[in-house]
Motif scaffolding. Structure first.
Motif, short mmCIF file in Angstrom:
data_model
loop_
_atom_site.label_atom_id
_atom_site.label_comp_id
_atom_site.label_asym_id
_atom_site.label_seq_id
_atom_site.Cartn_x
_atom_site.Cartn_y
_atom_site.Cartn_z
N PRO A 94 0.81 -1.23 0.00
CA PRO A 94 0.00 0.00 0.00
C PRO A 94 0.84 1.27 0.00
N GLN B 48 1.89 1.74 -3.57
CA GLN B 48 0.69 2.11 -4.34
C GLN B 48 0.37 3.59 -4.18
N GLU B 49 0.46 4.08 -2.94
CA GLU B 49 0.11 5.48 -2.69
C GLU B 49 1.14 6.42 -3.30
N THR C 135 -5.70 -1.69 -5.51
CA THR C 135 -5.12 -2.31 -4.33
C THR C 135 -5.00 -3.81 -4.57
N ASP D 76 -6.39 -6.13 -2.79
CA ASP D 76 -7.72 -6.74 -2.66
C ASP D 76 -8.53 -6.55 -3.94
N GLU D 77 -8.44 -5.37 -4.54
CA GLU D 77 -9.19 -5.12 -5.77
C GLU D 77 -8.66 -5.98 -6.92
N HIS E 52 4.71 -8.19 1.02
CA HIS E 52 3.36 -7.89 0.54
C HIS E 52 3.07 -8.61 -0.78
#
Length: 565
Positions: free
Chosen positions: A319, A322-323, A330, A332-333, A390
Motif C-alpha cells: 500500500p 501504491q500510494e 489495491t 484486494d481489488e 506484501h
C-alpha cells in the motif's frame, strides 16, 4: 521525390517492443504494415515495395543491394521496453548506421516514441541525428511522414500524428507486405491495434506519451484482419492497446457490444484462424465496472483460442508503494479482478458438452481460454523490505484460493534521473538488488511451479508447438500466442516444424512434454520415461515388445494410455 508510381521502396524492420506492442519475430508489428499501406495510398504500386527484416539482411548480404538501389529506404525500429528474444535480434546501432550509409536514395527512420532523438530506443540510444546519416527522422508517426513525403515531396515531410481515418485505409492496404516476412506463413503472428495511448499516467510506462486513448472502430480492425487473412495470416494478437475492455467505450467503461462486433467480426472474416489472443486488460476497469467487464470477458473467451493471457498491471501489492506511485488498484481489488477473469474465462474447451473439441484428445485437456497475468515492478518510489512480503503474500492468497494465473512477470524498473534514492544514495532498484533476486527465486519455487501445474497439469495437450532450438540434448519450442509457454522435448528433433505435445512435467516458467499422440513403435526411452509414473522397466517392456499393430495391443496402464490415444 519522383513520381510515386515509379518509386522503388525498401522497408527494413529493425523490430519494436513497447508496453502495448510486440514486433520481434514471430510477431510482425503494425509499423511495416501501416507504412506499406501509406505508400500504396500515396500511389506507390505494391510490387515496388520490398520488405526485409534485420535478421534477413544479416543472413543474406545480397539483400543489401536492395537497400543500396532503393529510391526510398524506410527504417523501422525502437525498443522502449527491451527484453530477451528467441525469434529475432533487434537491430544494433552500428547496423542502423550502415543502413543509412548504404542507401543511395532518400532515407527515413522512424518508430516508437520520438525515435532517433536519444530516447530509450535500440538503434537510437545515445546517438544524434548526424551520427545516423538518415535524410529524415520521423519524430511523429513514421507512416504519416512517409505518406506526406511521397505525396508532397521533401517540403511535405513533417512530424505529425496519423489519424484513425488514415489507419482505416493503411491497415488494410498494407497487409500485402506480410508475405515477404521470413516467418510467413506458418510462424508469424500479426499484432493488431485497437487503440493507442492511455488515460492513466504511470511514470514507468511510455504508452501515455501517445496521449489519451484513441480508439479504432471494430469495423476498421475487422477489415484489416480480413486483408491479412486473405494474404495468408492465420495468427492474430490484439496487443496494441492499454486496456482491451475499454475498447469502443468512453475510455473507461467497457462496451460489450463493441467487443462483440470486434471479436465476432474477426471470426466471421477469418473462420479458420489458428490463434486469436490479446494482451493488456486493466484490472481497475473490472473493479469499477464488474458486470459489464464480466460480459465482455465472456465474449472474448467465446471467440478467442486457448492459452490467452490478460496482463494485469498490479505493479505492487504494498500500500505504501501504491500510494506514492498513484497505482490504480489495491491488492484486494486486483484479487477480485482475478476472480472475475477466472470465472468468466478460465474454462477449458470441452468443459461444456455442447462445445465441440478440437483435434486430437478431448478438448478439455487444452489450456484455459483466458487467464490473468500479473505484472510486478520493483524499484518504484516507496519500495522497502516489506514490499517483497506484501507481494509474496498476495500471490499466495491467489494460489490458496484455487485461482489460476497464466503468468507472473517480475521485473525491476531502470534507474533514471529523478528516481527516488535510498538512504545509501543509490537508486531504490540498485539498493534492493540482492533482496530482489532472492525474492524472485522464492516466487518461482513456491508459486510459479505449482501454479503452472494447476494451469496445465500432466496430460494437457498443446497444439502446434513450433520447434525453435536445441539445448542439452533437448528440443525447445513454443506455440504462437501471448506469452507462450516454453516446452522442452526429449531428443533433438528437426527445427522449424510444428508438432502437438502432451505435458509431462513442469519447471518454474516452462514445461516438459512429449509428442502427441506418442507413437509407441517409434518412441525413445527418454520420451517414455518422461511420462509420470513410467519408469525404466515399464519403458523397456514397451520397447522390447515392439512393433504393435495398434495402441490397444500394448499392455499399459491408464496413465500411459492417455499419451498415445
Amino acid at each position: 521525390m519522383t513520381d510515386p508510381a515509379s518509386l522503388d521502396v525498401v522497408l527494413v524492420d529493425g523490430y519494436v517492443d513497447e508496453p502495448a506492442h510486440f514486433g520481434v519475430p514471430p510477431y510482425i508489428s503494425t509499423y511495416p504494415r501501416y507504412t506499406a499501406g501509406a505508400l500504396v495510398d500515396a500511389g506507390v504500386p505494391e510490387e515496388n515495395v520490398t520488405y526485409h527484416t534485420i535478421d534477413a539482411l544479416r543472413e543474406e548480404r545480397s539483400r543489401w543491394l536492395d537497400v543500396e538501389r532503393a529510391d526510398l529506404l524506410v527504417y523501422l525500429g525502437g525498443m522502449t521496453v527491451p527484453g530477451k528474444y528467441v525469434g529475432g535480434t533487434p537491430a544494433e546501432p552500428d547496423e542502423v548506421r550502415e543502413l543509412a550509409w548504404t542507401a543511395n536514395g532518400t532515407s527515413v527512420m522512424g518508430g516508437p516514441i520520438r525515435f532517433g532523438v536519444g530516447e530509450e530506443n535500440a538503434g537510437a540510444s545515445d546517438m544524434e541525428r548526424k551520427d545516423l546519416d538518415f535524410d529524415f527522422v520521423a519524430k511523429g508517426d513514421v507512416e504519416a511522414a512517409v505518406y506526406d513525403l511521397v505525396s508532397e515531396g521533401m517540403e511535405g515531410f513533417g512530424n505529425r500524428v496519423r489519424s484513425n481515418e488514415e489507419i482505416d485505409r493503411w491497415g488494410a492496404k498494407g497487409a500485402f507486405v506480410v508475405d515477404q516476412h521470413p516467418n510467413f506463413p506458418e510462424y508469424l503472428i500479426a499484432e493488431l491495434e485497437t487503440s493507442r495511448g492511455c488515460a492513466y499516467r504511470c511514470s514507468f510506462c511510455t504508452e501515455p506519451l501517445y496521449g489519451n486513448p484513441s480508439f479504432r472502430t471494430a469495423e476498421s480492425v475487422v477489415r484489416e484482419v480480413e486483408q491479412l487473412y486473405e494474404a495468408g495470416v492465420r495468427h492474430f494478437r490484439l496487443g496494441r492497446q492499454a486496456d482491451i475492455l475499454a475498447f469502443g467505450g468512453d475510455g473507461e467503461a467497457p462496451n460489450p457490444d463493441a467487443i462483440q462486433r470486434l471479436y465476432g467480426g474477426i471470426r466471421e472474416v477469418a473462420p479458420d484462424l489458428e490463434t486469436l489472443h490479446l494482451d493488456n486488460m486493466n484490472p481497475v476497469t473490472i473493479v469499477d465496472y464488474p458486470e459489464a467487464s464480466r460480459e465482455a470477458i465472456e465474449i472474448i473467451a467465446e471467440h478467442n483460442t486457448p492459452g490467452d493471457t490478460a496482463a494485469f498491471g498490479l505493479e505492487s501489492a504494498d500500500p505504501v508503494v501504491q500510494e506514492k506511485n498513484n497505482l490504480l488498484v489495491t491488492a484486494d481489488e486486483c484479487l477480485e479482478a482475478i476472480r472475475v477473469v477466472n470465472e468468466a474465462g478460465g474454462w477449458r474447451p470441452g468443459d461444456d458438452p455442447a462445445d465441440a473439441p478440437t483435434t486430437g484428445a478431448d478438448a478439455a485437456n487444452r489450456l484455459p481460454k483466458i487467464l490473468p497475468g500479473i505484472n510486478l515492478l520493483h524499484g518504484l518510489q516507496g519500495e522497502r523490505p516489506e514490499t517483497y512480503e506484501h507481494n509474496k503474500q498476495f500471490l499466495q492468497r491467489v494460489y490458496d484460493e484455487g485461482l489460476m494465473l497464466r503468468r507472473i512477470n517480475i521485473r525491476q524498473v531502470m534507474a533514471f534521473e529523478g528516481t527516488e534514492m535510498s538512504d545509501t544514495g543509490a537508486s531504490i532498484a540498485n539498493d534492493h538488488k540482492q533482496n530482489f533476486k532472492s525474492y524472485k527465486q522464492e516466487v518461482r519455487e513456491q508459486i510459479d511451479n505449482p501454479m503452472l501445474n494447476r494451469v496445465c497439469p500432466p496430460g494437457t495437450i498443446l497444439e502446434d508447438v513450433h520447434l525453435e532450438y536445441h539445448q542439452d540434448g533437448k528440443t525447445f519450442g513454443r506455440q504462437l500466442g501471448t506469452y507462450a509457454l516454453l516446452v522442452g522435448i526429449p531428443g533433438e528433433r528437426e527445427l522449424g516444424q510444428s508438432i502437438d505435445i502432451a505435458v509431462t512435467g513442469h519447471g518454474y516458467r516452462s514445461i516438459t512434454g512429449i509428442p502427441y499422440p506418442l507413437d509407441l513403435n517409434d518412441a525413445s526411452m527418454d520420451e517414455l520415461q518422461a511420462i509420470p509414473g513410467v519408469g525404466s522397466q515399464s519403458a523397456g517392456d514397451v520397447v522390447v515388445n515392439r512393433p504393435y499393430d495398434s495402441p490397444g495391443d500394448v499392455p499399459i496402464d491408464a496413465e500411459l494410455r492417455k499419451y498415445v490415444e
